[in-house]
Design a protein around this motif. Structure first.
Motif, PDB file in Angstrom:
ATOM      1  N   LYS A 219     -44.947  68.897 -12.236  1.00 62.13           N
ATOM      2  CA  LYS A 219     -44.662  67.507 -12.575  1.00 62.13           C
ATOM      3  C   LYS A 219     -45.118  67.154 -13.993  1.00 62.13           C
ATOM      4  N   ASP A 220     -46.281  67.642 -14.402  1.00 59.35           N
ATOM      5  CA  ASP A 220     -46.789  67.323 -15.743  1.00 59.35           C
ATOM      6  C   ASP A 220     -45.910  67.911 -16.837  1.00 59.35           C
ATOM      7  N   PHE A 221     -45.528  69.177 -16.678  1.00 59.11           N
ATOM      8  CA  PHE A 221     -44.652  69.784 -17.675  1.00 59.11           C
ATOM      9  C   PHE A 221     -43.301  69.090 -17.704  1.00 59.11           C
ATOM     10  N   GLY A 222     -42.792  68.724 -16.554  1.00 60.00           N
ATOM     11  CA  GLY A 222     -41.516  68.025 -16.497  1.00 60.00           C
ATOM     12  C   GLY A 222     -41.555  66.715 -17.255  1.00 60.00           C
ATOM     13  N   ARG A 223     -42.622  65.954 -17.073  1.00 64.66           N
ATOM     14  CA  ARG A 223     -42.760  64.665 -17.761  1.00 64.66           C
ATOM     15  C   ARG A 223     -42.947  64.865 -19.267  1.00 64.66           C
ATOM     16  N   GLN A 224     -43.800  65.813 -19.652  1.00 58.48           N
ATOM     17  CA  GLN A 224     -44.061  66.039 -21.076  1.00 58.48           C
ATOM     18  C   GLN A 224     -42.851  66.615 -21.795  1.00 58.48           C
ATOM     19  N   SER A 225     -42.169  67.562 -21.166  1.00 58.52           N
ATOM     20  CA  SER A 225     -41.008  68.158 -21.823  1.00 58.52           C
ATOM     21  C   SER A 225     -39.840  67.169 -21.872  1.00 58.52           C
ATOM     22  N   ALA A 226     -39.741  66.285 -20.886  1.00 60.55           N
ATOM     23  CA  ALA A 226     -38.695  65.259 -20.922  1.00 60.55           C
ATOM     24  C   ALA A 226     -38.964  64.278 -22.064  1.00 60.55           C
ATOM     25  N   ALA A 227     -40.219  63.878 -22.219  1.00 59.16           N
ATOM     26  CA  ALA A 227     -40.566  62.977 -23.320  1.00 59.16           C
ATOM     27  C   ALA A 227     -40.326  63.664 -24.659  1.00 59.16           C
ATOM     28  N   PHE A 228     -40.690  64.936 -24.770  1.00 63.94           N
ATOM     29  CA  PHE A 228     -40.456  65.695 -25.995  1.00 63.94           C
ATOM     30  C   PHE A 228     -38.968  65.763 -26.315  1.00 63.94           C
ATOM     31  N   THR A 229     -38.162  66.024 -25.295  1.00 67.51           N
ATOM     32  CA  THR A 229     -36.711  66.110 -25.482  1.00 67.51           C
ATOM     33  C   THR A 229     -36.148  64.807 -26.008  1.00 67.51           C
ATOM     34  N   LEU A 230     -36.541  63.702 -25.399  1.00 70.87           N
ATOM     35  CA  LEU A 230     -36.040  62.398 -25.845  1.00 70.87           C
ATOM     36  C   LEU A 230     -36.492  62.067 -27.260  1.00 70.87           C
ATOM     37  N   VAL A 231     -37.769  62.262 -27.538  1.00 72.95           N
ATOM     38  CA  VAL A 231     -38.311  61.895 -28.846  1.00 72.95           C
ATOM     39  C   VAL A 231     -37.688  62.741 -29.953  1.00 72.95           C
ATOM     40  N   VAL A 232     -37.625  64.044 -29.756  1.00 82.19           N
ATOM     41  CA  VAL A 232     -37.103  64.925 -30.804  1.00 82.19           C
ATOM     42  C   VAL A 232     -35.605  64.712 -31.024  1.00 82.19           C
ATOM     43  N   SER A 233     -34.838  64.572 -29.941  1.00 79.88           N
ATOM     44  CA  SER A 233     -33.392  64.391 -30.123  1.00 79.88           C
ATOM     45  C   SER A 233     -33.088  63.049 -30.786  1.00 79.88           C
ATOM     46  N   ILE A 234     -33.810  62.000 -30.427  1.00 84.87           N
ATOM     47  CA  ILE A 234     -33.572  60.702 -31.059  1.00 84.87           C
ATOM     48  C   ILE A 234     -34.057  60.703 -32.502  1.00 84.87           C
ATOM     49  N   ALA A 235     -35.210  61.317 -32.765  1.00 84.51           N
ATOM     50  CA  ALA A 235     -35.728  61.363 -34.137  1.00 84.51           C
ATOM     51  C   ALA A 235     -34.794  62.147 -35.057  1.00 84.51           C
ATOM     52  N   LEU A 236     -34.332  63.302 -34.612  1.00 84.23           N
ATOM     53  CA  LEU A 236     -33.404  64.084 -35.431  1.00 84.23           C
ATOM     54  C   LEU A 236     -32.075  63.357 -35.618  1.00 84.23           C
ATOM     55  N   THR A 237     -31.624  62.650 -34.591  1.00 80.97           N
ATOM     56  CA  THR A 237     -30.391  61.871 -34.712  1.00 80.97           C
ATOM     57  C   THR A 237     -30.560  60.758 -35.736  1.00 80.97           C
ATOM     58  N   LEU A 238     -31.713  60.099 -35.732  1.00 79.54           N
ATOM     59  CA  LEU A 238     -31.963  59.042 -36.711  1.00 79.54           C
ATOM     60  C   LEU A 238     -32.001  59.597 -38.130  1.00 79.54           C
ATOM     61  N   VAL A 239     -32.629  60.751 -38.311  1.00 76.26           N
ATOM     62  CA  VAL A 239     -32.689  61.364 -39.644  1.00 76.26           C
ATOM     63  C   VAL A 239     -31.294  61.752 -40.123  1.00 76.26           C
ATOM     64  N   LEU A 240     -30.530  62.419 -39.265  1.00 74.38           N
ATOM     65  CA  LEU A 240     -29.180  62.827 -39.654  1.00 74.38           C
ATOM     66  C   LEU A 240     -28.241  61.632 -39.770  1.00 74.38           C
ATOM     67  N   GLY A 241     -28.461  60.601 -38.955  1.00 76.14           N
ATOM     68  CA  GLY A 241     -27.662  59.383 -39.060  1.00 76.14           C
ATOM     69  C   GLY A 241     -27.930  58.647 -40.362  1.00 76.14           C
ATOM     70  N   ALA A 242     -29.193  58.642 -40.791  1.00 77.30           N
ATOM     71  CA  ALA A 242     -29.518  58.017 -42.080  1.00 77.30           C
ATOM     72  C   ALA A 242     -28.828  58.764 -43.212  1.00 77.30           C
ATOM     73  N   LYS A 243     -28.756  60.072 -43.120  1.00 82.36           N
ATOM     74  CA  LYS A 243     -28.044  60.865 -44.131  1.00 82.36           C
ATOM     75  C   LYS A 243     -26.539  60.597 -44.051  1.00 82.36           C
ATOM     76  N   LEU A 244     -26.004  60.517 -42.851  1.00 80.70           N
ATOM     77  CA  LEU A 244     -24.584  60.277 -42.667  1.00 80.70           C
ATOM     78  C   LEU A 244     -24.164  58.921 -43.220  1.00 80.70           C
ATOM     79  N   PHE A 245     -24.989  57.900 -43.030  1.00 80.50           N
ATOM     80  CA  PHE A 245     -24.672  56.572 -43.516  1.00 80.50           C
ATOM     81  C   PHE A 245     -25.142  56.327 -44.950  1.00 80.50           C
ATOM     82  N   GLY A 246     -25.664  57.366 -45.605  1.00 75.41           N
ATOM     83  CA  GLY A 246     -26.003  57.293 -47.023  1.00 75.41           C
ATOM     84  C   GLY A 246     -27.275  56.547 -47.338  1.00 75.41           C
ATOM     85  N   LEU A 247     -28.243  56.531 -46.434  1.00 79.91           N
ATOM     86  CA  LEU A 247     -29.508  55.854 -46.698  1.00 79.91           C
ATOM     87  C   LEU A 247     -30.435  56.679 -47.574  1.00 79.91           C
ATOM     88  N   TYR A 248     -30.173  57.962 -47.693  1.00 73.74           N
ATOM     89  CA  TYR A 248     -30.936  58.810 -48.633  1.00 73.74           C
ATOM     90  C   TYR A 248     -30.045  59.912 -49.156  1.00 73.74           C
TER      91      TYR A 248
END
Length: 144
Positions: A115-144
């Motif tokens: 249960k602990d690994f499931g919760r931690q890896s699920a949180a890691f999956t959400l955080v990393v996928s959203i963070a990388l999407t935000l970084v690539l989205g900022a590049k896609l929309f020309g913010l940097y």
């Protein structure tokens, strides 16, 4: 001797309008549902991916058409909508990849199935996928 029989549990069908709204879904279940949704998004947007690849590598003229699709749009579809569709595809790919690696890790390492690994890896999956999407989205929309 008359003993009172132990009352058996009563099973009933769920009321979709009441019970589903009150159910608190664990984070691992949310990641699992999003894993399926991301796979479906990638499948549905496969013609868009093929169009992007074909247009970007065919010739210099088609590459110019490809880059102008993100700036000015294509036909009646504005450029910001093309970018949003590409951003949805980016998120779907990243989430599906990271969640898939999470499942592979749980299949390979049997000690990771708890249960602990499931919760931690699920949180890691959400955080990393959203963070990388935000970084690539900022590049896609020309913010940097």
């Amino acid at each position: 001797m008359t003993e009172l029989a132990k009352k058996r549990p009563e099973f009933r069908n769920i009321n979709i309008f009441h019970d589903v709204r009150t159910y608190r879904m664990p984070l691992a279940a949310l990641v699992s549902i999003l894993h399926r949704i991301s796979g479906m998004i990638m499948f549905i947007l496969l013609p868009f991916v093929i169009w992007m690849f074909d247009t970007s590598v065919s010739s210099e003229i088609s590459f110019g058409r490809f880059t102008s699709a993100f700036a000015a749009g294509v036909g009646f579809v504005p450029g910001w909508l093309v970018k949003l569709v590409a951003l949805a595809l980016i998120w779907a790919y990243l989430h599906h990849l990271i969640a898939g690696l999470r499942h592979v890790w749980m299949d390979v390492s049997h000690s990771a199935v708890n249960k602990d690994f499931g919760r931690q890896s699920a949180a890691f999956t959400l955080v990393v996928s959203i963070a990388l999407t935000l970084v690539l989205g900022a590049k896609l929309f020309g913010l940097y």
